[in-house]
Write a protein that holds these residues in place. Structure first.
Motif, short mmCIF file in Angstrom:
data_model
loop_
_atom_site.label_atom_id
_atom_site.label_comp_id
_atom_site.label_asym_id
_atom_site.label_seq_id
_atom_site.Cartn_x
_atom_site.Cartn_y
_atom_site.Cartn_z
N GLY A 1 0.98 -1.16 -0.01
CA GLY A 1 -0.08 0.10 -0.09
C GLY A 1 0.78 1.38 -0.04
N TYR A 2 0.56 2.12 -0.74
CA TYR A 2 1.16 3.71 -0.84
C TYR A 2 -0.17 4.64 -0.68
CZ TYR A 2 4.61 0.67 -3.14
OH TYR A 2 5.62 -0.25 -3.53
N ASP A 3 0.44 5.61 0.00
CA ASP A 3 -0.39 6.71 0.09
C ASP A 3 0.38 8.11 0.24
OD1 ASP A 3 -2.83 8.33 0.64
OD2 ASP A 3 -2.59 7.83 2.75
N MET A 4 -0.23 9.15 -0.49
CA MET A 4 0.62 10.43 -0.43
C MET A 4 -0.20 11.30 0.48
SD MET A 4 3.15 12.16 -1.39
CE MET A 4 3.80 11.57 -2.83
N GLY A 5 0.46 11.83 1.50
CA GLY A 5 -0.18 12.64 2.44
C GLY A 5 0.18 14.07 2.27
N TYR A 6 -0.39 15.04 3.36
CA TYR A 6 -0.06 16.32 3.08
C TYR A 6 1.24 16.84 3.16
CZ TYR A 6 -5.25 16.88 4.19
OH TYR A 6 -6.23 16.86 3.92
N GLY B 1 3.45 16.35 0.98
CA GLY B 1 4.54 15.28 0.25
C GLY B 1 4.88 14.17 1.05
N ILE B 2 4.40 14.13 2.32
CA ILE B 2 4.62 13.13 3.05
C ILE B 2 4.04 11.48 2.58
CG2 ILE B 2 4.75 11.94 5.36
CD1 ILE B 2 4.66 14.87 6.42
N SER B 3 5.03 10.49 2.35
CA SER B 3 4.50 9.40 1.79
C SER B 3 4.13 8.36 2.81
CB SER B 3 5.38 8.81 0.84
OG SER B 3 5.59 9.83 -0.41
N LEU B 4 3.33 7.23 2.71
CA LEU B 4 3.05 6.08 3.50
C LEU B 4 3.17 4.95 3.07
CD1 LEU B 4 2.32 5.13 6.53
CD2 LEU B 4 -0.03 5.45 5.74
N MET B 5 4.17 3.71 3.30
CA MET B 5 4.02 2.86 2.51
C MET B 5 3.52 1.61 3.61
SD MET B 5 7.43 1.61 0.46
CE MET B 5 7.73 -0.20 0.43
N SER B 6 2.90 0.60 3.04
CA SER B 6 2.61 -0.39 4.15
C SER B 6 3.12 -1.94 3.43
CB SER B 6 1.01 -0.54 4.07
OG SER B 6 0.66 -1.58 4.65
#
Length: 131
Positions: free
Chosen positions: A112-117, A119-124
């Motif tokens: 899983g990938y998500d782009m937050g506020y 430009g902070i990225s979250l990877m699962s």
């Protein structure tokens, strides 16, 4: 794909300021052992908290301390850890308790990938330890 995680910050660590990073086993342990005596701890201080991770110098499996380790006046302390040793542990083997490296592989195909506020990225990823 094999990933080695060193300086793994996702695991809770409760190490005290007196932890120096590497200690030695005063007693030998056979496969399946989950209690051993450590030496070189310094006198009368808590060096490992229950829940801390550690690795032994003769193999790559990572263990979790199940109880606090407080040294006696001679610098010895009893370590109890989860899972039981996967191989024999000779006298003098080191135990690393800071910057413990984990060796893991992907455990499943989902990522899983998500782009937050900002430009902070979250990877699962689902990972599983290998040794």
């Amino acid at each position: 794909l094999v990933i080695t995680l060193s300086n793994f910050y996702g695991w809770p660590s409760f190490l005290t300021a007196s932890a120096t990073g590497t200690y030695n086993f005063y007693t030998a342990g056979s496969t399946g052992t989950s209690t051993l005596v450590l030496s070189n701890l310094g006198a009368n201080r808590m060096v490992i908290k229950g829940g801390d991770v550690l690795k032994f110098g003769n193999h790559t499996k990572v263990y979790v301390a199940t109880a606090d380790v407080t040294s006696d006046g001679a610098g010895f302390g009893t370590l109890t850890f989860s899972g039981g040793a996967v191989t024999n542990i000779p006298v003098g083997t080191t135990a690393t308790v800071t910057a413990v490296p984990f060796t893991v592989i992907l455990d499943g195909e989902d990522q899983g990938y998500d782009m937050g506020y900002g430009g902070i990225s979250l990877m699962s990823l689902d990972l599983r330890e290998v040794w």
